[in-house]
Design a protein around this motif. Structure first.
Motif, PDB file in Angstrom:
ATOM      1  N   LYS A 308      11.622  -3.629 -45.140  1.00  0.00           N
ATOM      2  CA  LYS A 308      11.849  -5.026 -44.738  1.00  0.00           C
ATOM      3  C   LYS A 308      11.235  -5.302 -43.365  1.00  0.00           C
ATOM      4  O   LYS A 308      10.614  -6.348 -43.153  1.00  0.00           O
ATOM      5  CB  LYS A 308      13.342  -5.345 -44.731  1.00  0.00           C
ATOM      6  CG  LYS A 308      13.647  -6.806 -44.393  1.00  0.00           C
ATOM      7  CD  LYS A 308      15.126  -7.085 -44.362  1.00  0.00           C
ATOM      8  CE  LYS A 308      15.394  -8.576 -44.123  1.00  0.00           C
ATOM      9  NZ  LYS A 308      14.703  -9.123 -42.938  1.00  0.00           N
ATOM     10  N   ARG A 309      11.385  -4.348 -42.441  1.00  0.00           N
ATOM     11  CA  ARG A 309      10.839  -4.535 -41.097  1.00  0.00           C
ATOM     12  C   ARG A 309       9.310  -4.630 -41.141  1.00  0.00           C
ATOM     13  O   ARG A 309       8.705  -5.487 -40.494  1.00  0.00           O
ATOM     14  CB  ARG A 309      11.274  -3.383 -40.191  1.00  0.00           C
ATOM     15  CG  ARG A 309      10.961  -3.596 -38.723  1.00  0.00           C
ATOM     16  CD  ARG A 309      11.776  -2.694 -37.826  1.00  0.00           C
ATOM     17  NE  ARG A 309      11.342  -1.312 -37.898  1.00  0.00           N
ATOM     18  CZ  ARG A 309      12.079  -0.303 -38.334  1.00  0.00           C
ATOM     19  NH1 ARG A 309      13.314  -0.519 -38.767  1.00  0.00           N
ATOM     20  NH2 ARG A 309      11.618   0.928 -38.348  1.00  0.00           N
ATOM     21  N   LYS A 315       4.239 -10.564 -42.568  1.00  0.00           N
ATOM     22  CA  LYS A 315       4.398 -12.024 -42.634  1.00  0.00           C
ATOM     23  C   LYS A 315       3.952 -12.675 -41.328  1.00  0.00           C
ATOM     24  O   LYS A 315       3.290 -13.719 -41.339  1.00  0.00           O
ATOM     25  CB  LYS A 315       5.855 -12.366 -42.944  1.00  0.00           C
ATOM     26  CG  LYS A 315       6.092 -13.853 -43.173  1.00  0.00           C
ATOM     27  CD  LYS A 315       7.536 -14.131 -43.562  1.00  0.00           C
ATOM     28  CE  LYS A 315       7.753 -15.621 -43.795  1.00  0.00           C
ATOM     29  NZ  LYS A 315       9.155 -15.921 -44.154  1.00  0.00           N
ATOM     30  N   THR A 316       4.289 -12.046 -40.215  1.00  0.00           N
ATOM     31  CA  THR A 316       3.896 -12.583 -38.906  1.00  0.00           C
ATOM     32  C   THR A 316       2.379 -12.604 -38.766  1.00  0.00           C
ATOM     33  O   THR A 316       1.789 -13.599 -38.319  1.00  0.00           O
ATOM     34  CB  THR A 316       4.510 -11.734 -37.773  1.00  0.00           C
ATOM     35  OG1 THR A 316       5.934 -11.795 -37.869  1.00  0.00           O
ATOM     36  CG2 THR A 316       4.068 -12.244 -36.408  1.00  0.00           C
ATOM     37  N   GLY A 322      -3.820 -16.515 -41.261  1.00  0.00           N
ATOM     38  CA  GLY A 322      -4.058 -17.383 -42.413  1.00  0.00           C
ATOM     39  C   GLY A 322      -4.320 -16.613 -43.692  1.00  0.00           C
ATOM     40  O   GLY A 322      -4.612 -17.209 -44.734  1.00  0.00           O
ATOM     41  N   LEU A 323      -4.224 -15.275 -43.634  1.00  0.00           N
ATOM     42  CA  LEU A 323      -4.448 -14.442 -44.820  1.00  0.00           C
ATOM     43  C   LEU A 323      -3.133 -14.260 -45.578  1.00  0.00           C
ATOM     44  O   LEU A 323      -2.079 -14.093 -44.971  1.00  0.00           O
ATOM     45  CB  LEU A 323      -5.010 -13.078 -44.424  1.00  0.00           C
ATOM     46  CG  LEU A 323      -6.308 -13.078 -43.612  1.00  0.00           C
ATOM     47  CD1 LEU A 323      -6.746 -11.644 -43.321  1.00  0.00           C
ATOM     48  CD2 LEU A 323      -7.417 -13.838 -44.340  1.00  0.00           C
ATOM     49  N   ALA A 324      -3.216 -14.268 -46.903  1.00  0.00           N
ATOM     50  CA  ALA A 324      -2.011 -14.119 -47.724  1.00  0.00           C
ATOM     51  C   ALA A 324      -1.363 -12.762 -47.482  1.00  0.00           C
ATOM     52  O   ALA A 324      -2.056 -11.757 -47.280  1.00  0.00           O
ATOM     53  CB  ALA A 324      -2.369 -14.278 -49.199  1.00  0.00           C
ATOM     54  N   ILE A 362      -5.832  -5.582 -36.977  1.00  0.00           N
ATOM     55  CA  ILE A 362      -4.950  -6.750 -36.996  1.00  0.00           C
ATOM     56  C   ILE A 362      -3.555  -6.448 -37.534  1.00  0.00           C
ATOM     57  O   ILE A 362      -2.632  -7.231 -37.322  1.00  0.00           O
ATOM     58  CB  ILE A 362      -5.577  -7.916 -37.800  1.00  0.00           C
ATOM     59  CG1 ILE A 362      -5.682  -7.566 -39.292  1.00  0.00           C
ATOM     60  CG2 ILE A 362      -6.920  -8.307 -37.242  1.00  0.00           C
ATOM     61  CD1 ILE A 362      -6.093  -8.755 -40.148  1.00  0.00           C
ATOM     62  N   LEU A 363      -3.410  -5.306 -38.227  1.00  0.00           N
ATOM     63  CA  LEU A 363      -2.117  -5.015 -38.846  1.00  0.00           C
ATOM     64  C   LEU A 363      -1.686  -3.559 -38.703  1.00  0.00           C
ATOM     65  O   LEU A 363      -0.545  -3.280 -38.311  1.00  0.00           O
ATOM     66  CB  LEU A 363      -2.161  -5.389 -40.335  1.00  0.00           C
ATOM     67  CG  LEU A 363      -0.901  -5.096 -41.157  1.00  0.00           C
ATOM     68  CD1 LEU A 363       0.273  -5.939 -40.644  1.00  0.00           C
ATOM     69  CD2 LEU A 363      -1.138  -5.367 -42.639  1.00  0.00           C
ATOM     70  N   GLY A 364      -2.571  -2.637 -39.004  1.00  0.00           N
ATOM     71  CA  GLY A 364      -2.207  -1.218 -39.061  1.00  0.00           C
ATOM     72  C   GLY A 364      -1.611  -0.683 -37.777  1.00  0.00           C
ATOM     73  O   GLY A 364      -0.577   0.000 -37.786  1.00  0.00           O
TER      74      GLY A 364
END
Length: 372
Positions: A308-309, A315-316, A322-324, A362-364
């Motif tokens: 969940k975290r 989601k943030t 703007g990416l799904a 951007i995420l990892g």
């Protein structure tokens, strides 16, 4: 929309020679995959901006000219949702379109869902309604109808202007390199060969078996995969997956047990005795060679809260880029990441998707920081 149907080697060679002068070409395939292990190629569509051709591989003996076009590094190949097309090319010609860009991935970098269909994009960007009623047609039957041919030609005819629009937008947003990286990742995933020794891990419900039962499953799953490949038969048309699991769970030693379990009589007649022998083979496996019990991430008490975290972080990032969310990191990719941290000690040799290429920055790195 004018197109030519190619049915002979000489004309194919001329078409491919001309197509190799283009910077980009549009490609698509029509195939059938119902009972077979491999997709059965029925038609190839090619459009280079000038010549729109439908290549009939069932009529042409020598497809070498087309194979050389696929491998020509100076020509960019454009396809849409090409996962299965890559399998078709690899199986039929022993090579894939290279270099390649998938317009479905381009659209994903513009905020569309990862599975956005071709007709939907053509409608949105080109204001054209495509008739998709022939998508389930039998592409191995001959002759092909005019409606089938028109349908097939449209898939590459409209792909060119769609690609041009998507390219301009992707370049404007600075995602072009990422599009190429994601297309290459798609290639590596779709063309990963199945290891028969590990086929048992792909059986749904394998986690419910104990190590001795897994020893049986390993033997049967390996045989089932090799049999499917040899006979070009879908795995479940060799032996149903649910039946394989039941055989291992009960350590079936007789045809009577298979009958009582409701197995298909043809399956029992063809493979029953072979399956019984493999059960014996599995039971004879020394305990030291039994596979480890399969542990699921979700069985770890910390998993649910951690997932969940991480999902909240995705989601943030989705909101800022703007990416799904499912494109940034699907459930499977998040589980791959958790496995990498928990079970592989963040191995540099087995990086998960979110720690590679464009996703890492951007995420990892954000997700990795949440694991400490």
């Amino acid at each position: 929309m004018n197109y030519t149907i190619i049915k002979d080697t000489q004309t194919l060679a001329q078409v491919c020679e001309k197509a190799r002068l283009a910077d980009v070409i549009m490609l698509d395939t029509e195939f059938v995959r119902t009972r077979t292990y491999h997709p059965q190629l029925g038609l190839i569509q090619l459009f280079d901006g000038e010549q729109l051709v439908l290549i009939d591989p069932l009529e042409i003996d020598d497809m070498d000219a087309f194979s050389e076009l696929l491998k020509d590094q100076s020509v960019m190949k454009i396809l849409h949702a090409c996962g299965e097309d890559l399998e078709v090319f690899q199986h039929s010609f022993g090579c894939i379109p290279n270099p390649m860009i998938d317009t479905q991935l381009m659209a994903a970098f513009l905020g569309h869902g990862l599975s956005t269909g071709f007709a939907s994009l053509v409608n949105e960007y080109l204001s054209v309604e495509l008739d998709k009623s022939e998508s389930r047609a039998d592409w191995l039957a001959r002759p092909l109808t005019d409606k089938q041919l028109d349908y097939a030609a449209a898939d590459v005819y409209y792909l060119l202007p769609l690609y041009q629009q998507l390219l301009a937008k992707v370049e404007d947003k600075g995602w072009l390199t990422a599009v190429q990286q994601e297309s290459n990742l798609l290639i590596s995933k779709r063309l990963k060969t199945s290891d028969p020794e590990l086929a048992y891990l792909d059986i749904k419900g394998a986690w419910t078996l104990d190590p001795e039962q897994l020893a049986i499953l390993k033997v049967i799953a390996k045989w089932r995969l090799l049999e499917a490949q040899k006979r070009d038969l879908a795995l479940n048309f060799v032996v149903k997956e649910a039946n394989v699991l039941e055989i291992c769970r009960l350590k079936m030693a007789s045809l009577k047990q298979m009958n009582e379990a409701g197995f298909d009589h043809r399956e029992i007649r063809r493979h029953g005795n072979t399956l019984i022998e493999m059960v014996k083979q599995g039971l004879d496996t020394p305990q030291s060679e039994w596979p480890d019990k399969i542990t699921r991430l979700m069985d770890n008490p910390a998993y649910k809260q951690l997932f969940k975290r991480l999902k909240d972080e995705v989601k943030t990032v989705s909101e800022t880029t703007g990416l799904a969310t499912e494109f940034l990191a699907s459930k499977k990719q998040l589980n791959q990441f958790i496995t990498w941290v928990w079970m592989r000690n963040r191995s540099e040799e087995k990086l998960p998707d979110v720690m590679r290429d464009w996703r890492k920055n951007i995420l990892g790195d954000v997700l990795n920081g949440k694991m400490d």
